[in-house]
Design an enzyme around this catalytic site. Sequence first.
Site, PDB file in Angstrom:
ATOM      1  N   ASP A  95       0.848  -1.183   0.000  1.00 31.41           N
ATOM      2  CA  ASP A  95       0.000   0.000   0.000  1.00 31.41           C
ATOM      3  C   ASP A  95       0.888   1.240   0.000  1.00 31.41           C
ATOM      4  O   ASP A  95       1.685   1.437   0.914  1.00 31.41           O
ATOM      5  CB  ASP A  95      -0.896  -0.005   1.240  1.00 31.41           C
ATOM      6  CG  ASP A  95      -2.298   0.467   0.942  1.00 31.41           C
ATOM      7  OD1 ASP A  95      -2.413   1.547   0.331  1.00 31.41           O
ATOM      8  OD2 ASP A  95      -3.269  -0.222   1.300  1.00 31.41           O
TER       9      ASP A  95
ATOM     10  N   ASP B  40      -2.846   4.702  -2.706  1.00 33.49           N
ATOM     11  CA  ASP B  40      -3.875   5.375  -1.919  1.00 33.49           C
ATOM     12  C   ASP B  40      -4.181   6.767  -2.486  1.00 33.49           C
ATOM     13  O   ASP B  40      -3.286   7.473  -2.953  1.00 33.49           O
ATOM     14  CB  ASP B  40      -3.366   5.495  -0.470  1.00 33.49           C
ATOM     15  CG  ASP B  40      -4.403   6.002   0.491  1.00 33.49           C
ATOM     16  OD1 ASP B  40      -5.433   5.323   0.650  1.00 33.49           O
ATOM     17  OD2 ASP B  40      -4.180   7.074   1.091  1.00 33.49           O
TER      18      ASP B  40
ATOM     19  N   GLU C  64      -6.622   4.131  -5.910  1.00 30.28           N
ATOM     20  CA  GLU C  64      -7.879   4.421  -5.222  1.00 30.28           C
ATOM     21  C   GLU C  64      -8.443   5.720  -5.792  1.00 30.28           C
ATOM     22  O   GLU C  64      -7.905   6.791  -5.549  1.00 30.28           O
ATOM     23  CB  GLU C  64      -7.642   4.555  -3.715  1.00 30.28           C
ATOM     24  CG  GLU C  64      -8.914   4.838  -2.945  1.00 30.28           C
ATOM     25  CD  GLU C  64      -8.651   5.202  -1.494  1.00 30.28           C
ATOM     26  OE1 GLU C  64      -9.505   4.909  -0.643  1.00 30.28           O
ATOM     27  OE2 GLU C  64      -7.590   5.802  -1.203  1.00 30.28           O
TER      28      GLU C  64
ATOM     29  N   HIS D  16     -11.044  -2.520   3.340  1.00 29.75           N
ATOM     30  CA  HIS D  16     -10.793  -2.134   4.728  1.00 29.75           C
ATOM     31  C   HIS D  16     -11.576  -0.904   5.167  1.00 29.75           C
ATOM     32  O   HIS D  16     -11.557  -0.552   6.347  1.00 29.75           O
ATOM     33  CB  HIS D  16      -9.301  -1.857   4.912  1.00 29.75           C
ATOM     34  CG  HIS D  16      -8.816  -0.709   4.083  1.00 29.75           C
ATOM     35  ND1 HIS D  16      -8.766  -0.763   2.714  1.00 29.75           N
ATOM     36  CD2 HIS D  16      -8.365   0.524   4.428  1.00 29.75           C
ATOM     37  CE1 HIS D  16      -8.307   0.382   2.240  1.00 29.75           C
ATOM     38  NE2 HIS D  16      -8.059   1.183   3.257  1.00 29.75           N
ATOM     39  N   ASP D  17     -12.260  -0.240   4.240  1.00 30.00           N
ATOM     40  CA  ASP D  17     -12.949   1.014   4.544  1.00 30.00           C
ATOM     41  C   ASP D  17     -14.462   0.883   4.550  1.00 30.00           C
ATOM     42  O   ASP D  17     -15.158   1.911   4.563  1.00 30.00           O
ATOM     43  CB  ASP D  17     -12.557   2.085   3.506  1.00 30.00           C
ATOM     44  CG  ASP D  17     -11.196   2.707   3.776  1.00 30.00           C
ATOM     45  OD1 ASP D  17     -10.739   2.642   4.936  1.00 30.00           O
ATOM     46  OD2 ASP D  17     -10.602   3.255   2.838  1.00 30.00           O
TER      47      ASP D  17
END
Length: 615
Positions: A111, A219, A277, A354-355
Site C-alpha cells: 500500500d 492510496d 484508489e 478495509h474502509d
Amino acid sequence: MGSLISDYENRYFGKQPWWKDALFYQVYPASFKDSNGDGWGDLPGLISKIDYLEELGVDVVWVSPIFESPQKDMGYDVSDYQKIYAPYGTVEDVDTLLEECHKRGMKVILDLVVNHTSVEHEWFKESRSSKDNPKRDWYIWKPARYDHNGKKRHPPTNWRGYFAGPTWTWDEQTQEYYLHLYAPDQPDLNWDNAECREAIYEKTMRFWLDRGVDGFRIDTVNKYSKRTDFVDAPITDHTSPHQPAPEMWCNGPRIHEFIHEMNRNILAPYNAVSVGELSLTPHPHQVIPYVSAQAQELDMVFEFSVIRLGNGNGFGAKYIYDPFPLSTLKRLTAKWQSFIEGTDAWATAFCENHDNGRAVSRFGDASTPELWSRSAKTIALWQATMTGTLFLYQGQEIGMTNMPPSWGVEEYKDIESSNFYAEAVQSGDGERVRKTIDGLRILARDHARIPFQWSDEPNAGFSDAGAKPWMRVHDDYVAINAAKQRHDPDSILSFYKHVLKLRKRYKDVFVFGAHKLLDPDDEEVWAYVKESPCPVNGRDGMPRKALVMMNFSRSERDVGDIANALGCKEGDVHLLVGTADSLDSDRTTASKGGPWPGLAAWEGRVYTNFEPLMT
C-alpha cells in the site's frame, strides 16, 4: 471443444497482461494473524498463512500499510517509508514474505500512501521548522485570514476534511496553516514541487521495488493535484463552518501529468502493477483517462459507486444510512462493468475492503445462519462472474459479518467512526446521534478490521488464548471460522474456491466478457448475460455466453426463459454452477435442458450455451 478453447486462449489471452485475470487478496495485517501473542497481527503471522491463500487461489497478496507510523490512522500516516512498524516485524520479514510468495508463483503489492505523510515524518519536521527551510514547499502552507477588524484568525479556506473538521491546522512555530485532507496528523505533500515528487519516487517506491515488491495499491491517487487558487467552497451544509470541497482537490489540473510521470519514471521500468484508489470520480469519462492503456498511467483503479451504496453524502451525513433498492445496485454494477467496452481501459471487481462494512451484512442477509450462508454464496457468485480484475478482502471468503449490533460505540476504534460520532454528539441533536450510531453499525470501517476468524479456539485462532487483541473478536467466531469451513464441501469457503476456479477456466466469458443487464427494474432477481469477446463456442459461430441469475430475496422466483436469454435452443442450455445443494440431484436432467426449478431464497445459478469442460 477443448482444443478450440486452447487455441483461442493462446491467440487472445497470451497477449493480455497477467494481472487482468489474477485474483488479488487484500490483507489488513493488524487483524490477519498474530504470531507472537501481543494482540497485533504481524508479517510472520501472514507468512504462516500463505499456504491458505494459495489454496484459495490467490495470485497477488495486497498488504495494507505496514510502514513506520504513529498509527493515528492505522498506518495511513507514514513516518518512515523504509522502515516497518515494529509490531508488524522488520524489513527482513518483508523479504521473507516476498520469497515465500514468489516461490509459489504468487506476487506481493504494498500500500503506497503518498498524498500525505505523518507529522512525525522527517520531511514534515524540516518543513515546519522555518519558512525558509528547503523542504518548506514540500507541504502546503498558507497564511491565516482575519476578520474585518484583523483580530479573529480563520483558516485559508472553509474546506471540510474527510474525518470531520477543517482541512487546515495552525502551526504556532511558523505562524501559518498547513493543509491536510484527513487528520491533522496527516499533512498533505505538495506534488507541485518537483523535488518532492522525485523524493517520493526514490524513497517510497524504488526502494521497495528494488527489494522485489511487484507493485502498489496507490492510496488516494487522484488527490495529488490540488487547485492552487485556494478559494472557499460553496456553502452546502448550513450546520457547519466547514464545507465539502472535493472539487478543489480531486482530479486536479496536473493530476494526469503526475501519474504519467510516476508510471514513466518508476512503474513501467520495473513492470510493476498499479491499482489506484479513485474516489469521488463517478463518471466513466473521468475514469478512463487513468486506466487507458494508451495513456500509460495506471493499470487499474477502484471506483467506489457500488461499495459506497448506503452512505450519506460522504461528508457530514456520511454515516446517516441511506437505504437503496436492488435496482440501484444492479444499474451501478452494469455501468461500471460496461464502461470499458470499446476502449483500451480496464475494470476492477470488488465489494469489500478495509474502509467498508462486510458485504454479507450490507448486500446479503445475515439475519439467520441459513440466509447468511445462502446470501454469502450468492455474493460469491456475483463477484466471480464480474468482468475485470477481481479483488477479495480478508474474511470475505468465509462470510465474515459486521460487528454485532449489541456492541457499544466504544468498540469502534477507527478515527473516522470516532470523529463522526463525536461530531453528532456535539451537535446536540439526539436524532442525529441515533442515526449516526445506526449507520455506523452498517457502514463503519471498523467492521472489516476485527480479527480474522481462523478457528473456534480462543481469540478465534487470531492470537494466543492469553492475548488481548487490539480489536474485539467477533462473538460468532465459533460458528464462522476458516477451520470449520475448510473441509466442509457445502461451506462458503469451499464455494468460493469452486467458483474462483470456474472464473479462471472460463475467463473469456467471466473476466473478459461483455456484461448485459436483464430486467433492471426487478427488485428481487438479478440477472445478466456475460458474452465472450470472440466466437469460440464452435456451434454456428455463436459466442460463448453465460446467464447469471441470483435471487436477492427470501421468496422463490421463477427462472424464466433461459434459452431465450442465452440466444440458443433449450437443449443447448447447461448448468455450470449453482449455490443450492438441492440442485445436485437435478444436475443430470437439468444439464440436458431442463426442466429448471425456480430460484429459492438467496439462490444463484449460472447457465451457459456451451457444454462445460469435464474436470
